[in-house]
Design an enzyme around this catalytic site. Structure first.
Site, PDB file in Angstrom:
ATOM      1  N   ASP A 274      -3.611  -8.373  -6.237  1.00 47.55           N
ATOM      2  CA  ASP A 274      -5.019  -8.623  -5.888  1.00 47.55           C
ATOM      3  C   ASP A 274      -5.271 -10.122  -5.703  1.00 47.55           C
ATOM      4  O   ASP A 274      -6.204 -10.691  -6.280  1.00 47.55           O
ATOM      5  CB  ASP A 274      -5.957  -8.046  -6.973  1.00 47.55           C
ATOM      6  CG  ASP A 274      -5.825  -6.541  -7.101  1.00 47.55           C
ATOM      7  OD1 ASP A 274      -5.487  -5.885  -6.101  1.00 47.55           O
ATOM      8  OD2 ASP A 274      -6.052  -6.014  -8.207  1.00 47.55           O
TER       9      ASP A 274
ATOM     10  N   ARG B 252      12.004   0.065  -9.845  1.00 51.07           N
ATOM     11  CA  ARG B 252      10.951  -0.356  -8.914  1.00 51.07           C
ATOM     12  C   ARG B 252      11.500  -0.991  -7.638  1.00 51.07           C
ATOM     13  O   ARG B 252      11.022  -0.689  -6.548  1.00 51.07           O
ATOM     14  CB  ARG B 252       9.962  -1.314  -9.601  1.00 51.07           C
ATOM     15  CG  ARG B 252       9.120  -0.666 -10.683  1.00 51.07           C
ATOM     16  CD  ARG B 252       8.428   0.576 -10.160  1.00 51.07           C
ATOM     17  NE  ARG B 252       7.642   0.296  -8.978  1.00 51.07           N
ATOM     18  CZ  ARG B 252       6.356   0.008  -8.987  1.00 51.07           C
ATOM     19  NH1 ARG B 252       5.692  -0.020 -10.108  1.00 51.07           N
ATOM     20  NH2 ARG B 252       5.710  -0.235  -7.861  1.00 51.07           N
TER      21      ARG B 252
ATOM     22  N   HIS C  24     -10.049  -3.982  -2.301  1.00 48.18           N
ATOM     23  CA  HIS C  24     -10.169  -3.935  -3.763  1.00 48.18           C
ATOM     24  C   HIS C  24     -11.655  -3.845  -4.119  1.00 48.18           C
ATOM     25  O   HIS C  24     -12.470  -4.581  -3.554  1.00 48.18           O
ATOM     26  CB  HIS C  24      -9.549  -5.199  -4.366  1.00 48.18           C
ATOM     27  CG  HIS C  24      -9.604  -5.199  -5.856  1.00 48.18           C
ATOM     28  ND1 HIS C  24      -8.732  -4.453  -6.632  1.00 48.18           N
ATOM     29  CD2 HIS C  24     -10.438  -5.813  -6.716  1.00 48.18           C
ATOM     30  CE1 HIS C  24      -9.045  -4.621  -7.905  1.00 48.18           C
ATOM     31  NE2 HIS C  24     -10.073  -5.452  -7.989  1.00 48.18           N
TER      32      HIS C  24
ATOM     33  N   ARG D  19      -0.054   1.551  -6.514  1.00 45.32           N
ATOM     34  CA  ARG D  19       1.204   0.978  -7.006  1.00 45.32           C
ATOM     35  C   ARG D  19       1.266  -0.494  -6.632  1.00 45.32           C
ATOM     36  O   ARG D  19       0.825  -0.864  -5.535  1.00 45.32           O
ATOM     37  CB  ARG D  19       2.407   1.655  -6.356  1.00 45.32           C
ATOM     38  CG  ARG D  19       2.496   3.104  -6.622  1.00 45.32           C
ATOM     39  CD  ARG D  19       3.202   3.374  -7.932  1.00 45.32           C
ATOM     40  NE  ARG D  19       2.999   4.758  -8.308  1.00 45.32           N
ATOM     41  CZ  ARG D  19       3.212   5.245  -9.518  1.00 45.32           C
ATOM     42  NH1 ARG D  19       3.632   4.454 -10.474  1.00 45.32           N
ATOM     43  NH2 ARG D  19       3.014   6.506  -9.784  1.00 45.32           N
ATOM     44  N   ILE D  20       1.849  -1.272  -7.506  1.00 52.00           N
ATOM     45  CA  ILE D  20       2.074  -2.684  -7.180  1.00 52.00           C
ATOM     46  C   ILE D  20       3.342  -2.769  -6.345  1.00 52.00           C
ATOM     47  O   ILE D  20       4.376  -2.213  -6.722  1.00 52.00           O
ATOM     48  CB  ILE D  20       2.206  -3.509  -8.475  1.00 52.00           C
ATOM     49  CG1 ILE D  20       0.867  -3.475  -9.220  1.00 52.00           C
ATOM     50  CG2 ILE D  20       2.637  -4.931  -8.159  1.00 52.00           C
ATOM     51  CD1 ILE D  20       0.929  -4.048 -10.619  1.00 52.00           C
TER      52      ILE D  20
ATOM     53  N   ASN E 286      -5.179  -5.155   1.989  1.00 54.18           N
ATOM     54  CA  ASN E 286      -5.591  -4.311   0.866  1.00 54.18           C
ATOM     55  C   ASN E 286      -7.103  -4.393   0.732  1.00 54.18           C
ATOM     56  O   ASN E 286      -7.713  -5.398   1.109  1.00 54.18           O
ATOM     57  CB  ASN E 286      -4.945  -4.816  -0.431  1.00 54.18           C
ATOM     58  CG  ASN E 286      -5.301  -3.951  -1.636  1.00 54.18           C
ATOM     59  OD1 ASN E 286      -5.322  -2.713  -1.535  1.00 54.18           O
ATOM     60  ND2 ASN E 286      -5.574  -4.577  -2.767  1.00 54.18           N
TER      61      ASN E 286
HETATM   62  C1  GRF Z   1     -11.133   2.009  -3.166  1.00 55.68           C
HETATM   63  O1  GRF Z   1     -12.335   1.632  -3.790  1.00 55.68           O
HETATM   64  C2  GRF Z   1     -10.120   0.898  -3.205  1.00 55.68           C
HETATM   65  O2  GRF Z   1     -10.682  -0.362  -3.186  1.00 55.68           O
HETATM   66  C3  GRF Z   1      -9.456   1.114  -4.536  1.00 55.68           C
HETATM   67  O3  GRF Z   1      -9.355   2.513  -4.657  1.00 55.68           O
HETATM   68  C4  GRF Z   1     -10.421   3.115  -3.926  1.00 55.68           C
HETATM   69  C5  GRF Z   1      -9.793   4.116  -3.015  1.00 55.68           C
HETATM   70  O4  GRF Z   1     -10.735   5.013  -2.512  1.00 55.68           O
HETATM   71  N1  GRF Z   1      -8.213   0.425  -4.626  1.00 55.68           N
HETATM   72  P1  GRF Z   1     -10.331   6.074  -1.387  1.00 55.68           P
HETATM   73  O5  GRF Z   1      -9.047   6.778  -1.866  1.00 55.68           O
HETATM   74  O6  GRF Z   1     -10.116   5.335  -0.126  1.00 55.68           O
HETATM   75  O7  GRF Z   1     -11.489   7.024  -1.337  1.00 55.68           O
END
Ligand code: GRF
Length: 226
Positions: free
Chosen positions: A164, A84, A128, A110-111, A126
């Site tokens: 997150d 990683r 989420h 990926r983290i 990011n």
């Molecule tokens: C989003 O809901 C994001 O928050 C999550 O994965 C989804 C990605 O959607 N991590 P897209 O690929 O942008 O359509």
């Protein structure tokens, strides 16, 4: 246009002019949030350019969206690296070479370890699909449904070295409706992400995000000019 639609004639956003703020986007899948960023950058006078889209898998549809918009693409696969940390450093070097003002994780699954995160302090965003700190991790929508919450939503946040976790820029609530399944609920959450993620990218690129501890706030333009 819905951000999830792929326009047939997307203006080229891959050619940054000198003063444009440079955005690198990392994706793993469908790329509807990337599309929202491409659409924002393509607006006349946006001052923003998506200069590179990188994925951890070659079949990520986000790469196709980028190609249609004339944006450079790259694939960095974990399988091509012994561990990683070396994956993190390969991705770091690729992204750094694009000289980003903002690095945006848009469905990047990926983290990212310290080798990557420390290279772009306060510049990684990011999105989420939950109201953090509830439902961290890769199955946030499924877990919110299973828990039976009445309201979930999305969180746009700065990235730190925990998953997150970084300071929150924006959150939007999304009510859970009777009969929702994961896909339907996620689509409504994504509609909020498509609104908030481009806004957050723009504000961060313009130097309008101030972070004090866990709190992120948006500075007035006058405060930035001082
Ligand atoms: C989003 O809901 C994001 O928050 C999550 O994965 C989804 C990605 O959607 N991590 P897209 O690929 O942008 O359509």
């Amino acid at each position: 246009m819905a951000a999830s639609a792929v326009p047939r004639t997307q203006p080229r956003t891959g050619e940054a002019v000198a003063d444009d703020k440079r955005v690198v986007v990392l994706v793993s899948g469908h790329g509807s949030n990337l599309q929202a960023l491409l659409d924002m950058a393509a607006e006349p006078g946006s001052g923003m350019a998506v200069v590179l889209v990188a994925a951890d898998r070659p079949d990520a549809f986000g790469l196709e969206r980028a190609r249609r918009a004339g944006v450079d693409t790259a694939v960095v696969r974990t399988a091509d690296h012994p561990d990683r940390p070396s994956f993190d450093l390969a991705l770091r070097d690729l992204v750094a070479a694009a000289r980003p003002d903002v690095v945006c994780l848009a469905g990047f699954m990926r983290i990212l370890g310290p080798g990557f995160v420390r290279a772009f302090p306060g510049r990684i965003l990011n999105t989420h699909p939950s109201l953090l700190p509830a439902f961290r991790g890769a199955h946030a929508v499924r877990e919110a449904l299973a828990y039976g919450v009445k309201v979930t939503g999305c969180t746009v946040h700065l990235v730190d070295e925990e998953v997150d976790h970084g300071p929150v820029l924006f959150q939007a609530p999304v009510p859970v409706e009777p009969g929702d399944d994961e896909g339907r609920l996620h689509e409504r959450i994504k509609a909020e992400e498509h609104r908030l993620l481009p806004l957050a990218v723009r504000l961060l690129a313009e130097g309008r995000v101030r972070v004090e501890g866990r709190r992120a706030r948006i500075a007035d333009p006058e405060e930035v000019a001082r």
